[in-house]
Design a protein around this motif. Sequence first.
Motif, mmCIF file in Angstrom:
data_model
loop_
_atom_site.group_PDB
_atom_site.id
_atom_site.type_symbol
_atom_site.label_atom_id
_atom_site.label_comp_id
_atom_site.label_asym_id
_atom_site.label_seq_id
_atom_site.Cartn_x
_atom_site.Cartn_y
_atom_site.Cartn_z
ATOM 1 N N GLN A 43 0.846 -1.192 0.000
ATOM 2 C CA GLN A 43 0.000 0.000 0.000
ATOM 3 C C GLN A 43 0.886 1.248 0.000
ATOM 4 O O GLN A 43 1.561 1.555 0.984
ATOM 5 N N GLU A 44 0.867 1.966 -1.111
ATOM 6 C CA GLU A 44 1.737 3.126 -1.264
ATOM 7 C C GLU A 44 1.390 4.253 -0.297
ATOM 8 O O GLU A 44 2.266 5.013 0.112
ATOM 9 N N GLU A 45 0.114 4.362 0.082
ATOM 10 C CA GLU A 45 -0.268 5.460 0.977
ATOM 11 C C GLU A 45 0.317 5.300 2.376
ATOM 12 O O GLU A 45 0.381 6.272 3.135
ATOM 13 N N LEU A 46 0.777 4.075 2.709
ATOM 14 C CA LEU A 46 1.429 3.864 4.008
ATOM 15 C C LEU A 46 2.898 4.253 3.972
ATOM 16 O O LEU A 46 3.524 4.348 5.041
ATOM 17 N N ILE A 118 8.848 4.117 7.786
ATOM 18 C CA ILE A 118 8.030 4.838 6.818
ATOM 19 C C ILE A 118 8.724 6.130 6.416
ATOM 20 O O ILE A 118 9.570 6.661 7.151
ATOM 21 N N ASN A 119 8.398 6.615 5.262
ATOM 22 C CA ASN A 119 9.068 7.767 4.665
ATOM 23 C C ASN A 119 8.384 9.061 5.093
ATOM 24 O O ASN A 119 7.801 9.788 4.288
ATOM 25 N N VAL A 120 8.457 9.369 6.384
ATOM 26 C CA VAL A 120 7.867 10.583 6.948
ATOM 27 C C VAL A 120 8.895 11.204 7.881
ATOM 28 O O VAL A 120 9.479 10.513 8.729
ATOM 29 N N ALA A 121 9.120 12.491 7.733
ATOM 30 C CA ALA A 121 10.078 13.182 8.598
ATOM 31 C C ALA A 121 9.508 13.332 9.999
ATOM 32 O O ALA A 121 8.345 13.703 10.174
ATOM 33 N N LYS A 122 10.328 13.037 10.997
ATOM 34 C CA LYS A 122 9.874 13.152 12.377
ATOM 35 C C LYS A 122 9.564 14.593 12.766
ATOM 36 O O LYS A 122 8.687 14.837 13.589
ATOM 37 N N SER A 128 0.693 16.704 8.015
ATOM 38 C CA SER A 128 1.109 15.543 7.227
ATOM 39 C C SER A 128 1.311 14.318 8.099
ATOM 40 O O SER A 128 0.965 13.193 7.713
ATOM 41 N N ARG A 129 1.868 14.519 9.285
ATOM 42 C CA ARG A 129 2.064 13.374 10.184
ATOM 43 C C ARG A 129 0.740 12.837 10.699
ATOM 44 O O ARG A 129 0.578 11.619 10.863
ATOM 45 N N MET A 130 -0.200 13.712 10.972
ATOM 46 C CA MET A 130 -1.514 13.250 11.404
ATOM 47 C C MET A 130 -2.228 12.473 10.296
ATOM 48 O O MET A 130 -2.934 11.496 10.560
ATOM 49 N N ALA A 131 -2.028 12.894 9.049
ATOM 50 C CA ALA A 131 -2.660 12.190 7.930
ATOM 51 C C ALA A 131 -2.113 10.776 7.776
ATOM 52 O O ALA A 131 -2.882 9.815 7.605
ATOM 53 N N MET A 164 3.967 12.947 18.674
ATOM 54 C CA MET A 164 2.858 13.761 18.186
ATOM 55 C C MET A 164 1.804 13.958 19.261
ATOM 56 O O MET A 164 1.266 15.058 19.432
ATOM 57 N N GLU A 165 1.497 12.892 20.004
ATOM 58 C CA GLU A 165 0.501 12.999 21.065
ATOM 59 C C GLU A 165 0.978 13.955 22.156
ATOM 60 O O GLU A 165 0.200 14.779 22.662
ATOM 61 N N MET A 166 2.253 13.848 22.497
ATOM 62 C CA MET A 166 2.799 14.751 23.521
ATOM 63 C C MET A 166 2.776 16.197 23.039
ATOM 64 O O MET A 166 2.405 17.104 23.793
#
Length: 415
Positions: A43-46, A118-122, A128-131, A164-166
């Motif tokens: 799944q590319e969206e992941l 996953i390819n997401v910047a911390k 974008s991170r929430m999405a 993110m939660e913190m």
Amino acid sequence: LTWGLNGHQVYNTSAPDYNSMFDLFAPETQAWLLETCQLARAQEELMVRDELMCWIEGFKNFVNLAGGIFPVESPELASQALQAFMHQDAAKAFYGDISTSGLDYDGPANFARVRLKINVAKNGNSSSRMAIRKRWEDFAKGRNEGAPASVGVMLMVSSTWMQMEMESKVVSSTMMAFAGSITVSLLAVALFTQNSIIALYVCLNIVLVVCILAGFLLNVMDYEFGVAEAIGATIFVGLSVDYCLHLAHAYNEAPGNNSRQKIRQALVVIGPSILGGASTTIVGTAFLLPCRILLFQKLGWSLFANSTVSILLTFSFLCPMLIILGPTGRQGDLCPCLRRSLSKAGTSRVYASDEPSPRADDAESYVDMVPEVTGQTLRSDSTFRLDVQTNKSDSAAPEAPEALAVAVVASETRG
């Protein structure tokens, strides 16, 4: 992605609560874990990256190279194959992904996890991170709906999600604390000045100072919004109120028929003191800027920028605001009745006929002092007029001392 855990124990939050139904060595469990890893990659969206292999993929390759069939049908044979696999050099990257009740990966499994990168910047933007987090939550929910009984519920755990939660809680609590600080400042300034318009201008100046300071620290200085910055957001409200409150209070007490006269008098009276206080604070905090300890350096830049922005906005924003829209007379007064009662509480003194009159030499000293202040305005909100009369009694002998009567009359002439 973790299986075999229900969470933490009720009476010991540091101890895990294992799922007794989880059976790693069941063939359907092995197949389910491998399928989950492959579906996540497909799944590319992941946005799953390919350089990190799941341990279940490595275990499948090991079994196939050894001439076996994956999934391993016999639980005993699967346990032995797992022990042999975890002793390979290629399995060092998977230490900690599996926990068993016995030593050296012997015995039933407590839990197993599949790690995916996953390819997401911390430090990317929160939207974008929430999405991407929402997509993973939907993926985990879909997998749990059809999971076999031997697999149990899959938990999605990530340090990025925890961060993110913190951050979300810190930001929300900071906004609440900031709103509370502004509210308390508004009430305090309104109580001290007894003028709602001036209190509103002062709090607006404080909000602008904190907003500019936050933009400077987070964007120009590139500080991350953390616990220290969250605490500073409420402290900066108190640090920003000094200069603008002094100027506003001086304006409120200054005499004058219009705002220009009042602000001119306020600047003459309190302007040098404000500039002197700001200068000493800015110079004092400048010594923290070259510090090598990051905490002191952040503190120095925060205080330096706060004092600089606060003094600049006091004279470049609040001062013009008072000139253009500053209250005069009784505009914005919260307690006009209280002011009248306080003005009427002034002391008036008149010598009665039965009281002994002052001596003549005292009368002459009083008369020498009175003409310098007679009829002058001594305060901005009240006019004190001194009337001195020296009368001789008709029945008194010519050589009798003069009787002195001094009347102090207070009349309020606000504005």
